[in-house]
Structure formats: structure tokens, C-alpha cells
Design a protein around this motif. Structure first.
Motif, PDB file in Angstrom:
ATOM      1  N   PHE A 112       0.811  -1.212   0.000  1.00  0.00           N
ATOM      2  CA  PHE A 112       0.000   0.000   0.000  1.00  0.00           C
ATOM      3  C   PHE A 112       0.851   1.271   0.000  1.00  0.00           C
ATOM      4  O   PHE A 112       0.664   2.172   0.814  1.00  0.00           O
ATOM      5  N   PHE A 142      -7.173   3.396  -1.258  1.00  0.00           N
ATOM      6  CA  PHE A 142      -7.027   1.977  -1.560  1.00  0.00           C
ATOM      7  C   PHE A 142      -7.151   1.713  -3.053  1.00  0.00           C
ATOM      8  O   PHE A 142      -6.344   0.983  -3.644  1.00  0.00           O
ATOM      9  N   THR A 152      -4.020   2.149  -5.159  1.00  0.00           N
ATOM     10  CA  THR A 152      -2.818   1.348  -4.913  1.00  0.00           C
ATOM     11  C   THR A 152      -2.607   0.250  -5.949  1.00  0.00           C
ATOM     12  O   THR A 152      -3.515  -0.125  -6.697  1.00  0.00           O
ATOM     13  N   ALA A 212      -4.957  -2.805  -5.581  1.00  0.00           N
ATOM     14  CA  ALA A 212      -6.321  -2.729  -6.101  1.00  0.00           C
ATOM     15  C   ALA A 212      -6.382  -2.907  -7.615  1.00  0.00           C
ATOM     16  O   ALA A 212      -7.393  -2.585  -8.242  1.00  0.00           O
TER      17      ALA A 212
END
Length: 242
Positions: free
Chosen positions: A4, A220, A223, A226
Motif C-alpha cells: 500500500f 485503496f 494502490t 487494487a
């Protein structure tokens, strides 16, 4: 491998001087991205950008010139967060043609122009994230927000369609749909304490969301982790849509 992280990525966040846009920009910076904030009002924009360590550009993205200015300032954009202020309320039958046009330019066409401007570079680099902030009203229209209901639904379906085209190029397209979130717009739309209490009582979480809670979903989706999520609408609404 550190999870992340967005080190080395460039992000452009429109409507970034306050609220959800500013919170999203802050999270992207915390993950290592270099962020450019775009908004119309220099004073609040400059203050916000300096507070989180972002660069900034005054730009009205409802116009082609504003989109060009924002993208030029940001450079090679890897992450686009398309965030537009909500159109004013009214009865559907009483909305003027001028108000419909303003909503079209500000909420829908800005998202299209921004995506078109950043896509060539994303496709060349085989990596990109296009994320739009919409609303839970896409699925459950608010009776007094006809322009917002229509234009945010248009953005949602546009990005779902675009996602099909650009998925082979490593570019994802998603939307984040906030519920009732404690922003200046919510205060303006629901300024009666009694009405606010009734509204909160209908939210399963029994509270309004916070901008940082919506921002976490945006971060998120930006990133590497994802990468297999595209064409999705991610609801952040305290259970309202269940």
C-alpha cells in the motif's frame, strides 16, 4: 515488499481544497504520492495545499481551459481523483436549462475531459488509476437533487464503460460513492438540527461519515493492490444502502 505505497506516483485531485477531495489528497501523500490540488478559489486552495505538502493550481475544470491547466501543472498523472462540487438542490420540474447545463459541465463533462487528458500517458506507461467521487444517490436518488442524481449516475456509467476499454492497458476506473458525510455541503443541505437528528436515525451507523473515511476508499483504489478492481462503485455510506 512494502504494501500500500504510492512512491513515485503523481496524483491530480480536483475539488481538492476542502472536504473529501482534500482528505483524499492527504491520504495519497501519506502513501508517498506527489499530489497536485486543483480548485477555483486561490486562498483556500493555497492554504490547504501548504498544510498537506501538495502543489496547487487554480483551475475551473468545468471548462476545457481549466482541465488543461490542471493536467499541465500536475505533469504525468498516474492517479486522477475527479471530484466536483454538488449542483444546487431544487424540484426536478423546476430546474432551469442553465442549471442542467452547469451540472453537465461541472460534474459530468469535467470527468470525461480529465480522463481523456490523462489516459494517453497512463496507457503508454501501462499503469493508471481513474477514480471519481460520486454519491449514494446514484442508486437511491434524493428527491431534491435532480441534477446531482443524473450527472453522478452518468459519471458512474461512463467510467464503467471506459473501464472495459482500458483494462488491458493496466488502467482501472472506479467510483467512490459517499453517503451522508460531514462536509460543508451536507451542512448547507441539512442545516435544521431536528431534520439532522431524523436523518442520522435512518443511518444504520447512527452518525454521519467523516471525509477521511471516504478518503481511505479512494486511497485503496489508487494502490497497486487494487489492480484487479475496475468498473466498480464502492459505497461508503454507513450501511444506508443495505
Amino acid at each position: 515488499m512494502t504494501l500500500f505505497r504510492l512512491d513515485g506516483k503523481r496524483a491530480l485531485v480536483t475539488g481538492g481544497s476542502r472536504g473529501i477531495g482534500l482528505a483524499a489528497a492527504h491520504d495519497l501523500i501519506r502513501l508517498g504520492a506527489r499530489v497536485t490540488l486543483a480548485a477555483r478559489h486561490e486562498d483556500t486552495l493555497k492554504t490547504a495545499a501548504n498544510a498537506i505538502g501538495a502543489q496547487w493550481v487554480v483551475a475551473d475544470v468545468s471548462t476545457p481551459e481549466g482541465v488543461a491547466a490542471a493536467v499541465t501543472k500536475a505533469g504525468d498523472v498516474d492517479i486522477l481523483v475527479s471530484n466536483a462540487g454538488g449542483p444546487p438542490p431544487g424540484k426536478p420540474s423546476e430546474v432551469s436549462e442553465a442549471a442542467w447545463q452547469a451540472g453537465y459541465d461541472t460534474t459530468f463533462l469535467s470527468a470525461v475531459r480529465l480522463a481523456n487528458a490523462v489516459l494517453p500517458g497512463m496507457r503508454q506507461r501501462q499503469w493508471g488509476r481513474i477514480i471519481a467521487i460520486t454519491s449514494l444517490t446514484v442508486g437511491r436518488p434524493a428527491p431534491t437533487l435532480p441534477v446531482s442524481n443524473a450527472m453522478r449516475a452518468a459519471v458512474t456509467n461512463y467510467l464503467k464503460t471506459l473501464a472495459l476499454e482500458v483494462a488491458p492497458d493496466g488502467v482501472t476506473c472506479n467510483t467512490v460513492a459517499p453517503g451522508y458525510t460531514a462536509t460543508d455541503r451536507l451542512k448547507a443541505l441539512h442545516d435544521n438540527p431536528a431534520d439532522t437528528d431524523k436523518l442520522i436515525a435512518r443511518i444504520p451507523a447512527r452518525r454521519f461519515g467523516q471525509p477521511n473515511e471516504v478518503a481511505a476508499a479512494v486511497a485503496f483504489l489508487a494502490t497497486v493492490e487494487a489492480a484487479y478492481m475496475t468498473g466498480q462503485e464502492l459505497l461508503v455510506d454507513g450501511g444506508w444502502s443495505i
